[in-house]
Design a protein around this motif. Sequence first.
Motif, PDB file in Angstrom:
ATOM      1  N   GLU A 129       0.802  -1.222   0.000  1.00 48.65           N
ATOM      2  CA  GLU A 129       0.000   0.000   0.000  1.00 48.65           C
ATOM      3  C   GLU A 129       0.839   1.278   0.000  1.00 48.65           C
ATOM      4  O   GLU A 129       0.393   2.316  -0.485  1.00 48.65           O
ATOM      5  CB  GLU A 129      -0.930   0.014   1.221  1.00 48.65           C
ATOM      6  N   SER A 130       2.035   1.234   0.552  1.00 47.25           N
ATOM      7  CA  SER A 130       2.837   2.456   0.674  1.00 47.25           C
ATOM      8  C   SER A 130       3.524   2.773  -0.647  1.00 47.25           C
ATOM      9  O   SER A 130       3.582   1.952  -1.564  1.00 47.25           O
ATOM     10  CB  SER A 130       3.902   2.283   1.764  1.00 47.25           C
ATOM     11  N   ASP A 131       4.070   3.992  -0.743  1.00 43.26           N
ATOM     12  CA  ASP A 131       4.826   4.393  -1.933  1.00 43.26           C
ATOM     13  C   ASP A 131       6.313   4.469  -1.616  1.00 43.26           C
ATOM     14  O   ASP A 131       7.046   5.270  -2.191  1.00 43.26           O
ATOM     15  CB  ASP A 131       4.318   5.743  -2.461  1.00 43.26           C
ATOM     16  N   TRP A 132       6.768   3.635  -0.679  1.00 41.00           N
ATOM     17  CA  TRP A 132       8.185   3.666  -0.279  1.00 41.00           C
ATOM     18  C   TRP A 132       9.082   3.341  -1.472  1.00 41.00           C
ATOM     19  O   TRP A 132      10.141   3.940  -1.642  1.00 41.00           O
ATOM     20  CB  TRP A 132       8.421   2.660   0.853  1.00 41.00           C
ATOM     21  N   ILE A 133       8.667   2.392  -2.308  1.00 44.39           N
ATOM     22  CA  ILE A 133       9.413   2.078  -3.535  1.00 44.39           C
ATOM     23  C   ILE A 133       8.974   3.081  -4.601  1.00 44.39           C
ATOM     24  O   ILE A 133       7.815   3.109  -4.998  1.00 44.39           O
ATOM     25  CB  ILE A 133       9.133   0.642  -4.004  1.00 44.39           C
ATOM     26  N   THR A 135      10.507   3.665  -7.810  1.00 45.73           N
ATOM     27  CA  THR A 135      10.598   3.201  -9.199  1.00 45.73           C
ATOM     28  C   THR A 135      11.001   1.727  -9.210  1.00 45.73           C
ATOM     29  O   THR A 135      11.486   1.197  -8.224  1.00 45.73           O
ATOM     30  CB  THR A 135      11.645   4.000  -9.999  1.00 45.73           C
ATOM     31  N   GLY A 136      10.799   1.095 -10.352  1.00 45.16           N
ATOM     32  CA  GLY A 136      11.279  -0.267 -10.546  1.00 45.16           C
ATOM     33  C   GLY A 136      10.330  -1.322  -9.996  1.00 45.16           C
ATOM     34  O   GLY A 136       9.163  -1.083  -9.696  1.00 45.16           O
ATOM     35  N   MET A 137      10.871  -2.515  -9.835  1.00 49.77           N
ATOM     36  CA  MET A 137      10.106  -3.690  -9.434  1.00 49.77           C
ATOM     37  C   MET A 137       9.527  -3.521  -8.031  1.00 49.77           C
ATOM     38  O   MET A 137      10.190  -3.034  -7.122  1.00 49.77           O
ATOM     39  CB  MET A 137      11.050  -4.903  -9.469  1.00 49.77           C
ATOM     40  N   LYS A 138       8.265  -3.930  -7.851  1.00 55.94           N
ATOM     41  CA  LYS A 138       7.641  -3.853  -6.527  1.00 55.94           C
ATOM     42  C   LYS A 138       7.093  -5.221  -6.120  1.00 55.94           C
ATOM     43  O   LYS A 138       7.792  -6.000  -5.480  1.00 55.94           O
ATOM     44  CB  LYS A 138       6.547  -2.786  -6.502  1.00 55.94           C
ATOM     45  N   ASP A 139       5.822  -5.535  -6.490  1.00 57.20           N
ATOM     46  CA  ASP A 139       5.232  -6.821  -6.096  1.00 57.20           C
ATOM     47  C   ASP A 139       6.104  -7.993  -6.543  1.00 57.20           C
ATOM     48  O   ASP A 139       6.198  -9.013  -5.843  1.00 57.20           O
ATOM     49  CB  ASP A 139       3.833  -6.982  -6.704  1.00 57.20           C
ATOM     50  N   ASP A 140       6.754  -7.835  -7.695  1.00 54.50           N
ATOM     51  CA  ASP A 140       7.544  -8.934  -8.240  1.00 54.50           C
ATOM     52  C   ASP A 140       8.761  -9.264  -7.381  1.00 54.50           C
ATOM     53  O   ASP A 140       9.358 -10.336  -7.533  1.00 54.50           O
ATOM     54  CB  ASP A 140       8.000  -8.604  -9.670  1.00 54.50           C
ATOM     55  N   ARG A 141       9.137  -8.354  -6.478  1.00 55.37           N
ATOM     56  CA  ARG A 141      10.213  -8.676  -5.533  1.00 55.37           C
ATOM     57  C   ARG A 141       9.850  -9.902  -4.694  1.00 55.37           C
ATOM     58  O   ARG A 141      10.719 -10.672  -4.299  1.00 55.37           O
ATOM     59  CB  ARG A 141      10.455  -7.512  -4.566  1.00 55.37           C
ATOM     60  N   LEU A 142       8.545 -10.042  -4.415  1.00 50.46           N
ATOM     61  CA  LEU A 142       8.075 -11.067  -3.486  1.00 50.46           C
ATOM     62  C   LEU A 142       7.474 -12.282  -4.178  1.00 50.46           C
ATOM     63  O   LEU A 142       7.727 -13.413  -3.781  1.00 50.46           O
ATOM     64  CB  LEU A 142       7.020 -10.472  -2.540  1.00 50.46           C
ATOM     65  N   ILE A 143       6.655 -12.039  -5.196  1.00 55.29           N
ATOM     66  CA  ILE A 143       5.850 -13.151  -5.739  1.00 55.29           C
ATOM     67  C   ILE A 143       6.651 -14.052  -6.668  1.00 55.29           C
ATOM     68  O   ILE A 143       6.201 -15.150  -7.001  1.00 55.29           O
ATOM     69  CB  ILE A 143       4.589 -12.633  -6.462  1.00 55.29           C
ATOM     70  N   TYR A 144       7.859 -13.595  -7.089  1.00 54.45           N
ATOM     71  CA  TYR A 144       8.743 -14.462  -7.857  1.00 54.45           C
ATOM     72  C   TYR A 144       9.978 -14.788  -7.016  1.00 54.45           C
ATOM     73  O   TYR A 144      10.315 -14.073  -6.080  1.00 54.45           O
ATOM     74  CB  TYR A 144       9.167 -13.795  -9.167  1.00 54.45           C
ATOM     75  N   ARG A 145      10.673 -15.842  -7.366  1.00 56.66           N
ATOM     76  CA  ARG A 145      11.870 -16.267  -6.641  1.00 56.66           C
ATOM     77  C   ARG A 145      13.091 -15.678  -7.322  1.00 56.66           C
ATOM     78  O   ARG A 145      13.241 -15.777  -8.538  1.00 56.66           O
ATOM     79  CB  ARG A 145      11.947 -17.796  -6.601  1.00 56.66           C
ATOM     80  N   HIS A 146      13.984 -15.118  -6.523  1.00 55.59           N
ATOM     81  CA  HIS A 146      15.187 -14.462  -7.064  1.00 55.59           C
ATOM     82  C   HIS A 146      16.420 -15.134  -6.466  1.00 55.59           C
ATOM     83  O   HIS A 146      16.724 -14.957  -5.283  1.00 55.59           O
ATOM     84  CB  HIS A 146      15.157 -12.968  -6.734  1.00 55.59           C
ATOM     85  N   TYR A 147      17.124 -15.894  -7.311  1.00 58.22           N
ATOM     86  CA  TYR A 147      18.285 -16.645  -6.839  1.00 58.22           C
ATOM     87  C   TYR A 147      19.604 -16.056  -7.338  1.00 58.22           C
ATOM     88  O   TYR A 147      20.665 -16.495  -6.897  1.00 58.22           O
ATOM     89  CB  TYR A 147      18.186 -18.106  -7.295  1.00 58.22           C
ATOM     90  N   PHE A 148      19.535 -15.101  -8.251  1.00 59.86           N
ATOM     91  CA  PHE A 148      20.752 -14.527  -8.821  1.00 59.86           C
ATOM     92  C   PHE A 148      20.870 -13.060  -8.434  1.00 59.86           C
ATOM     93  O   PHE A 148      19.875 -12.397  -8.157  1.00 59.86           O
ATOM     94  CB  PHE A 148      20.747 -14.673 -10.349  1.00 59.86           C
ATOM     95  N   ASN A 149      22.108 -12.569  -8.431  1.00 63.59           N
ATOM     96  CA  ASN A 149      22.366 -11.185  -8.059  1.00 63.59           C
ATOM     97  C   ASN A 149      22.132 -10.263  -9.258  1.00 63.59           C
ATOM     98  O   ASN A 149      22.752 -10.445 -10.313  1.00 63.59           O
ATOM     99  CB  ASN A 149      23.807 -11.041  -7.551  1.00 63.59           C
ATOM    100  N   GLU A 150      21.269  -9.273  -9.077  1.00 65.98           N
ATOM    101  CA  GLU A 150      20.888  -8.406 -10.198  1.00 65.98           C
ATOM    102  C   GLU A 150      22.048  -7.566 -10.704  1.00 65.98           C
ATOM    103  O   GLU A 150      22.107  -7.215 -11.881  1.00 65.98           O
ATOM    104  CB  GLU A 150      19.727  -7.509  -9.758  1.00 65.98           C
ATOM    105  N   ARG A 151      22.998  -7.246  -9.838  1.00 69.27           N
ATOM    106  CA  ARG A 151      24.110  -6.386 -10.264  1.00 69.27           C
ATOM    107  C   ARG A 151      25.278  -7.184 -10.823  1.00 69.27           C
ATOM    108  O   ARG A 151      25.901  -6.772 -11.802  1.00 69.27           O
ATOM    109  CB  ARG A 151      24.573  -5.520  -9.088  1.00 69.27           C
ATOM    110  N   SER A 152      25.609  -8.295 -10.198  1.00 71.44           N
ATOM    111  CA  SER A 152      26.763  -9.072 -10.675  1.00 71.44           C
ATOM    112  C   SER A 152      26.369 -10.136 -11.690  1.00 71.44           C
ATOM    113  O   SER A 152      27.207 -10.617 -12.448  1.00 71.44           O
ATOM    114  CB  SER A 152      27.480  -9.726  -9.490  1.00 71.44           C
ATOM    115  N   GLN A 153      25.087 -10.538 -11.717  1.00 73.60           N
ATOM    116  CA  GLN A 153      24.627 -11.562 -12.670  1.00 73.60           C
ATOM    117  C   GLN A 153      23.344 -11.077 -13.368  1.00 73.60           C
ATOM    118  O   GLN A 153      22.311 -11.754 -13.323  1.00 73.60           O
ATOM    119  CB  GLN A 153      24.351 -12.878 -11.935  1.00 73.60           C
TER     120      GLN A 153
END
Length: 525
Positions: A129-133, A135-153
Amino acid sequence: MAKIAYILLCHKDPAAIIEQAERLTATGDYMAIHFDARARTQDYSAIQTALADNPNVTFARRRVKCGWGEWSLVRATLNTLQAAVETFPRATHFYMLSGDCMAIKTAEYARDFLDRNDKDFVESFDFFESDWIKTGMKDDRLIYRHYFNERSQPRLFYLAYELQQKLGLTRDVPADIEVQIGSQWWCLRRRTVEAILKMVRKRRDVTRFFASTWIPDETFFQTLVRHLIPEDEIECRTLTFLMFSDYGMPVNFHNDHYDLLLRQDFLFARKISSDAQELKTRLGRLYAARDVEFQISNEGANLYKFLSARGRTGQRFAPRFWETESSLGRERELLILTCKKWHVAKRMLDQIRKLTNTPAIEYLFHEETTPLPDLGGIQRTLEKRTRHRRALTRMLFDYYETDRLIICMDPSALDLMHDFFSDRSHARLLRIDCSFSDDYLIGHAHRVGLAGQHAPKAMLERLLPTIRNDIASEIDQIRDAGFARHWAVMERASESENATAVAHFLDVPYETALEVARTPHLFAD
């Protein structure tokens, strides 16, 4: 009376860490340190040796290799919290710090403040509900699985993300958890920390969920505190004064900010510029002082917003910073990888990213399509990037919150190399020398417009010696430039020779350098 155990996550500058630990424990407080497992072993040994006789300092029992946006940062924090809870039974509060933080109040003031405010201080806003984020990815931070590093990979990160989107592989948040988000710089009471550690042991489903979310250090503790502690015992704010620009980069504080910082209603400030030696000295003396009165006006955020907004309304408060900025920063390292065959340099860069987690940018000043963050427009064209090269590079250091950055550069950019090597920062150069077949040089002539696709063979044969000589001349000019920290990897050299050069360039163990030198198909066209 409050007794603070500082939780320090750090990865560089052992001398500064030792100084910070001694300063903050000299008045009776405590410190638990996690030193990134990716960092040099000798640096960690130096810290341990220097602080071995300090009973108010302890270390995480298990070090973790940390990466921005990864669960590893939360795991490192939990390991350090566990060590602090076990070692310091008299600690009443646990305060999260980084090596870029410094106290802007006295220890006396901080303890009195915490005694008067029996609350947990942590930003925790409703994730959805908040606007803390901004720009960029929001709900997808949680509902998908992230196993790789966005900056190095980045390629693997987005490949896995897009594949899950395509296949509809979403997941639910644990049913009894309302995810919160906020700054990772918190101050928590002992009973809160003990409750979090107990929940981590009991609720494996919760830790598994956050372990594959993106940037969990902005959600994990923020969520668990709200889950465990009554709302009237939580102050939804951080006690560390920090600000971000509109481009998502942390604002740095300099020597002339001392009085401003002391007037803010916070206990610490982040980030103190690496060049602000006078400010560091004055703040270093402050923590142990007694009977200091602070006049709290708390105007810092509004003042920054007002001054930074003037340019948007057509009023220049001062010359644009890239017109006056002259240095990358004395303590920073710029590593330049130069190769005429761009695909060869990119292959090696990918391998370096995987093995060292160092932020790396491909041909920054040569390829318009090089992926870059939004830095306010300075990055949009090659002409702008080159004209404001030091300002752009400094912004990249700030964006990645690092003192070490690797960029690729074409051998023809000798003037850029000279410019960076003349800076106060620490520049290093690794030259990759390749063999050039006639077919490759003909392709090169087509790519750079020296010959059209239908140029006659006889013309190309006359052109090849000139192109070959030009490339050789560029390499000779780099070798003759006399750069102090300059090594070479050669296609005709042995793996051992190339690994030695890489080890010097990256300042990594030989075994790591050998893996870089063995990059699959490194020299293949």
